[in-house]
Design an enzyme around this catalytic site. Structure first.
Site, PDB file in Angstrom:
ATOM      1  N   LYS A   1     114.060  30.443 -70.872  1.00 22.35           N
ATOM      2  CA  LYS A   1     114.904  29.290 -70.546  1.00 22.35           C
ATOM      3  C   LYS A   1     114.610  28.881 -69.099  1.00 22.35           C
ATOM      4  O   LYS A   1     114.360  29.742 -68.248  1.00 22.35           O
ATOM      5  CB  LYS A   1     116.375  29.702 -70.711  1.00 22.35           C
ATOM      6  CG  LYS A   1     117.391  28.673 -70.286  1.00 22.35           C
ATOM      7  CD  LYS A   1     117.460  27.506 -71.234  1.00 22.35           C
ATOM      8  CE  LYS A   1     118.410  26.425 -70.719  1.00 22.35           C
ATOM      9  NZ  LYS A   1     118.179  25.135 -71.391  1.00 22.35           N
TER      10      LYS A   1
ATOM     11  N   CYS B   1     114.224  18.005 -66.872  1.00 19.14           N
ATOM     12  CA  CYS B   1     115.538  18.239 -67.476  1.00 19.14           C
ATOM     13  C   CYS B   1     116.406  16.990 -67.291  1.00 19.14           C
ATOM     14  O   CYS B   1     116.645  16.560 -66.162  1.00 19.14           O
ATOM     15  CB  CYS B   1     116.228  19.450 -66.860  1.00 19.14           C
ATOM     16  SG  CYS B   1     117.905  19.651 -67.527  1.00 19.14           S
TER      17      CYS B   1
HETATM   18  C1  SIN Z   1     119.167  21.841 -70.529  1.00 21.57           C
HETATM   19  O1  SIN Z   1     119.335  23.015 -70.190  1.00 21.57           O
HETATM   20  O2  SIN Z   1     120.048  20.981 -70.353  1.00 21.57           O
HETATM   21  C2  SIN Z   1     117.891  21.421 -71.183  1.00 21.57           C
HETATM   22  C3  SIN Z   1     116.731  21.758 -70.353  1.00 21.57           C
HETATM   23  C4  SIN Z   1     115.663  20.728 -70.392  1.00 21.57           C
HETATM   24  O3  SIN Z   1     115.724  19.783 -71.182  1.00 21.57           O
HETATM   25  O4  SIN Z   1     114.722  20.835 -69.622  1.00 21.57           O
END
Ligand code: SIN
Length: 325
Positions: free
Chosen positions: A44, A128
């Site tokens: 993540k 993001c």
């Molecule tokens: C998110 O954590 O909001 C998504 C991450 C991303 O789209 O890079």
């Protein structure tokens, strides 16, 4: 048949997870690492500090699409460095994705993770869409240039930041997670800029930012953050993903790999990504919806698709897309 060479590794197949669903903690990352059909594990996107992310509900799906506004819920970059040896104990590369909330955060995280032996590569997320008040860096050429200059001159850039020793040049393969672009000129300009730096790969594409889905049973949105705006993934984004993979493959030098991401829910979708030039592919929405079994299913479907179309392996198929003349 599905083997690929990527970030200096010979991988037995072309599938990895997208930085996004189910890759936040050690349990989730080990589930990916122990899956025979996942050849490379991606974390993540992390920030300097641990984040709980945006308020719930922040994810919704139907057959055609997903919308998320997770808000970079993650355990903080040091965690991903600390668990990297465990993740790579299965002999798979581990890519740590970073998404700093400001330039110095990115430099701090890159400098730290670059020094951790079991981190195989770093994916710098420039796209993001879900942090209120933080524009997507990948849509700002000047900000992207400034960041990449500082990344590749990191000794100079971090000299003024405290607690940053040891500092050495970035030696790990560095990838960029890009937003979708909708005008060919944006792609040419971005590719020209990226070509100035020793980038190993680009991932095309992140979700389509700031979509809005209205709850079929109410007058409001399906997710709470940002008045319901969030990143759109799933089958509906495949045409944009293919277009970005194709155009970046044409515009970038061969030494920079293009990783396809977006709208892959069956073997044919992965095949099409390879056809337009992807070295390998990442699975996001389908993994969220279906769980780890999607990697085996789509691998088998891709193998059948290659056989059906008369290709012996991915190298034979890659880039063979031919426009109508
Ligand atoms: C998110 O954590 O909001 C998504 C991450 C991303 O789209 O890079």
């Amino acid at each position: 048949m599905l083997s690929v060479k990527f970030i200096d590794h010979e991988l037995p197949n072309c599938f990895m997870n997208a930085s996004g669903p189910k890759c936040t903690d050690l349990d989730q990352l080990m589930t990916l690492a122990s899956n025979k059909y996942v050849s490379c594990v991606v974390s993540k996107s992390c920030t300097v500090e641990h984040r709980d992310g945006n308020p719930l509900p922040r994810y919704w799906e139907d057959d055609a699409l997903t919308i998320n506004s997770t808000g970079l819920a993650n355990k903080g970059y040091k965690y991903y460095g600390e668990i990297s040896e465990k993740v790579t104990s299965t002999n798979k590369p581990f890519i740590v994705s970073v998404a700093g909330l400001c330039q110095n955060d990115n430099l701090e995280m890159l400098n730290h993770l670059n020094n951790i032996p079991a981190v195989s590569a770093i994916e710098l997320n420039l796209s993001c869409p879900n942090i209120a008040g933080k524009p997507q860096v990948g849509y700002d050429l000047d900000a992207t240039r400034d960041l990449l200059r500082k990344v590749f001159d990191i000794k100079e850039s971090v000299a003024s930041l405290v607690e940053m020793i040891p500092i050495k040049e970035i030696t790990k393969p560095l990838g960029l997670k890009l937003p979708p672009y909708f005008d060919p000129n944006q792609i040419i300009q971005t590719a020209d800029l990226i070509s100035e730096f020793p980038i190993s790969y680009v991932t095309c594409i992140n979700s389509l930012g700031n979509g809005l889905v209205i709850d079929p049973n109410s007058i409001g949105p399906v997710i709470k953050p940002k008045c319901g705006l969030g990143g759109i993934g799933g089958d509906v984004i495949k045409p944009f993903a293919l277009s970005n993979v194709y155009q970046f493959r044409q515009a970038l030098p061969d030494k920079i790999d293009v990783i396809g991401c977006g709208g892959i829910s069956k073997g044919r979708d992965a095949f099409e990504h390879i056809l337009v030039g992807a070295t390998a592919v990442q699975l996001g929405s389908v993994f969220m919806k279906e769980g780890p079994s999607c990697f085996k299913r789509i691998s088998e479907e891709l193998t059948m698709e290659l056989q059906k179309m008369g290709f012996k392996n991915l190298d034979e198929c890659r880039g063979k897309f031919t426009p109508i003349i």
